[in-house]
Design a protein around this motif. Structure first.
Motif, PDB file in Angstrom:
ATOM      1  N   PHE A 117      -5.567   5.741  -7.073  1.00  0.00           N
ATOM      2  CA  PHE A 117      -6.754   6.581  -7.222  1.00  0.00           C
ATOM      3  C   PHE A 117      -7.896   5.965  -6.424  1.00  0.00           C
ATOM      4  O   PHE A 117      -7.866   4.788  -6.057  1.00  0.00           O
ATOM      5  CB  PHE A 117      -7.135   6.739  -8.700  1.00  0.00           C
ATOM      6  N   GLU A 118      -8.897   6.786  -6.154  1.00  0.00           N
ATOM      7  CA  GLU A 118     -10.062   6.339  -5.397  1.00  0.00           C
ATOM      8  C   GLU A 118     -11.304   6.463  -6.263  1.00  0.00           C
ATOM      9  O   GLU A 118     -11.522   7.479  -6.925  1.00  0.00           O
ATOM     10  CB  GLU A 118     -10.219   7.176  -4.128  1.00  0.00           C
ATOM     11  N   HIS A 119     -12.122   5.414  -6.273  1.00  0.00           N
ATOM     12  CA  HIS A 119     -13.366   5.419  -7.039  1.00  0.00           C
ATOM     13  C   HIS A 119     -14.466   4.802  -6.190  1.00  0.00           C
ATOM     14  O   HIS A 119     -14.333   3.668  -5.722  1.00  0.00           O
ATOM     15  CB  HIS A 119     -13.195   4.628  -8.340  1.00  0.00           C
ATOM     16  N   ASP A 120     -15.531   5.552  -5.960  1.00  0.00           N
ATOM     17  CA  ASP A 120     -16.646   5.092  -5.127  1.00  0.00           C
ATOM     18  C   ASP A 120     -16.171   4.625  -3.753  1.00  0.00           C
ATOM     19  O   ASP A 120     -16.643   3.610  -3.218  1.00  0.00           O
ATOM     20  CB  ASP A 120     -17.408   3.959  -5.827  1.00  0.00           C
ATOM     21  N   GLY A 121     -15.219   5.352  -3.195  1.00  0.00           N
ATOM     22  CA  GLY A 121     -14.730   5.046  -1.859  1.00  0.00           C
ATOM     23  C   GLY A 121     -13.742   3.904  -1.783  1.00  0.00           C
ATOM     24  O   GLY A 121     -13.337   3.508  -0.688  1.00  0.00           O
ATOM     25  N   VAL A 122     -13.339   3.377  -2.933  1.00  0.00           N
ATOM     26  CA  VAL A 122     -12.413   2.244  -2.969  1.00  0.00           C
ATOM     27  C   VAL A 122     -11.085   2.690  -3.571  1.00  0.00           C
ATOM     28  O   VAL A 122     -11.059   3.317  -4.637  1.00  0.00           O
ATOM     29  CB  VAL A 122     -12.995   1.076  -3.801  1.00  0.00           C
ATOM     30  N   HIS A 123      -9.986   2.377  -2.895  1.00  0.00           N
ATOM     31  CA  HIS A 123      -8.656   2.718  -3.397  1.00  0.00           C
ATOM     32  C   HIS A 123      -8.166   1.644  -4.365  1.00  0.00           C
ATOM     33  O   HIS A 123      -8.351   0.447  -4.138  1.00  0.00           O
ATOM     34  CB  HIS A 123      -7.659   2.848  -2.242  1.00  0.00           C
ATOM     35  N   HIS A 124      -7.532   2.110  -5.436  1.00  0.00           N
ATOM     36  CA  HIS A 124      -6.964   1.213  -6.431  1.00  0.00           C
ATOM     37  C   HIS A 124      -5.517   1.610  -6.718  1.00  0.00           C
ATOM     38  O   HIS A 124      -5.133   2.774  -6.565  1.00  0.00           O
ATOM     39  CB  HIS A 124      -7.739   1.277  -7.753  1.00  0.00           C
ATOM     40  N   SER A 172      -2.201  -2.734 -15.353  1.00  0.00           N
ATOM     41  CA  SER A 172      -2.637  -3.695 -14.339  1.00  0.00           C
ATOM     42  C   SER A 172      -3.258  -2.916 -13.187  1.00  0.00           C
ATOM     43  O   SER A 172      -2.617  -2.031 -12.622  1.00  0.00           O
ATOM     44  CB  SER A 172      -1.450  -4.517 -13.824  1.00  0.00           C
ATOM     45  N   MET A 173      -4.497  -3.244 -12.852  1.00  0.00           N
ATOM     46  CA  MET A 173      -5.194  -2.519 -11.788  1.00  0.00           C
ATOM     47  C   MET A 173      -5.467  -3.452 -10.618  1.00  0.00           C
ATOM     48  O   MET A 173      -5.845  -4.612 -10.806  1.00  0.00           O
ATOM     49  CB  MET A 173      -6.496  -1.915 -12.304  1.00  0.00           C
ATOM     50  N   TYR A 174      -5.273  -2.933  -9.407  1.00  0.00           N
ATOM     51  CA  TYR A 174      -5.416  -3.739  -8.198  1.00  0.00           C
ATOM     52  C   TYR A 174      -6.353  -3.044  -7.228  1.00  0.00           C
ATOM     53  O   TYR A 174      -6.151  -1.874  -6.870  1.00  0.00           O
ATOM     54  CB  TYR A 174      -4.045  -3.946  -7.556  1.00  0.00           C
ATOM     55  N   ASN A 175      -7.374  -3.765  -6.793  1.00  0.00           N
ATOM     56  CA  ASN A 175      -8.368  -3.261  -5.851  1.00  0.00           C
ATOM     57  C   ASN A 175      -7.882  -3.538  -4.432  1.00  0.00           C
ATOM     58  O   ASN A 175      -7.707  -4.689  -4.040  1.00  0.00           O
ATOM     59  CB  ASN A 175      -9.704  -3.967  -6.130  1.00  0.00           C
ATOM     60  N   LEU A 176      -7.678  -2.497  -3.645  1.00  0.00           N
ATOM     61  CA  LEU A 176      -7.115  -2.659  -2.308  1.00  0.00           C
ATOM     62  C   LEU A 176      -8.146  -3.023  -1.242  1.00  0.00           C
ATOM     63  O   LEU A 176      -7.772  -3.353  -0.117  1.00  0.00           O
ATOM     64  CB  LEU A 176      -6.407  -1.373  -1.879  1.00  0.00           C
ATOM     65  N   SER A 177      -9.417  -2.995  -1.578  1.00  0.00           N
ATOM     66  CA  SER A 177     -10.434  -3.206  -0.547  1.00  0.00           C
ATOM     67  C   SER A 177     -11.037  -4.597  -0.553  1.00  0.00           C
ATOM     68  O   SER A 177     -11.634  -5.015   0.433  1.00  0.00           O
ATOM     69  CB  SER A 177     -11.567  -2.192  -0.709  1.00  0.00           C
ATOM     70  N   SER A 178     -10.919  -5.329  -1.659  1.00  0.00           N
ATOM     71  CA  SER A 178     -11.608  -6.620  -1.753  1.00  0.00           C
ATOM     72  C   SER A 178     -10.777  -7.748  -1.172  1.00  0.00           C
ATOM     73  O   SER A 178      -9.609  -7.578  -0.868  1.00  0.00           O
ATOM     74  CB  SER A 178     -11.945  -6.918  -3.211  1.00  0.00           C
TER      75      SER A 178
END
Length: 210
Positions: free
Chosen positions: A163-170, A204-210
């Protein structure tokens, strides 16, 4: 890219049915055809545009070992289907594919496939790695290696969405069946079976942009 821990908001498969499922799947592909998908089980089919992609799964000939040259050879191929050809085409990949080849989780973002966890196919070897496959270059890239000390349970047979939240894919991985958790996170359930394996509803959630 980074793991995110906390409360966000089981699915369970019997991995011992592996050989039964493979035999059942193989019966549907008893006539050899290079344009047909090889019989398999405990895999995922993911859609990108008008294409379908299938990787690994329990199948005849795939060694039930942690790692080997033959296992790498087989799992370095991905099956690709498009309506325009009406055929399954085997495509070779580069890089290092994941070791969790059965009951892994998978989802797609644009042209990228993301694989999480999975069962190795031998003993009680489960994974919590995240690996990316670029369907344009057909190159694998490991984003997170398997780590037994990470507070993300090593597991298979769960669910996965993007999913995408505030322009960030997770990536969000939900539940599964696997190894004893290194950390039992609050707000989730962990149930131990007589076999020594565990099931959970862990998120478990993973931030793809950081």
């Amino acid at each position: 890219m980074a793991w995110l821990f906390g409360m966000f908001g089981s699915k369970n498969k019997d991995r011992d049915k592996d050989s039964i499922l493979v035999r059942a799947g193989a019966q549907t592909n008893s006539i050899p055809d290079t344009n047909q998908l090889k019989g398999r089980a405990l895999h995922h089919t993911v859609s990108i545009g008008d294409s379908l992609y299938v990787w690994a799964g329990a199948q005849d000939g795939l060694p039930k070992v942690h790692d080997s040259e033959e296992k790498r050879r087989i799992t370095s191929n991905v099956q690709h289907f498009t309506p325009s050809t009406g055929q399954w085409i085997t495509r070779s990949t580069t890089g290092t594919p994941p070791l969790g080849v059965r009951s892994y989780c998978c989802t797609a973002i644009n042209d990228q496939l993301y694989h999480f966890g999975g069962w190795c196919g031998h003993d009680d070897c489960f994974h919590n790695s995240i690996t990316q496959l670029d369907t344009v270059s057909l190159q694998w890239r490991e984003l997170e290696p398997t780590d037994a000390t990470r507070p993300v349970m090593r597991r298979s047979a769960g669910g996965m969405i993007s999913f995408e939240h505030d322009g960030v894919h997770h990536l969000l991985m939900i539940g599964g069946f696997g190894s004893k958790p290194a950390v039992r996170l609050p707000h989730y359930k962990y149930i131990k079976f007589f076999s020594g394996n565990w099931c959970t509803n862990e998120h478990s959630m993973y931030n793809l942009s950081s």
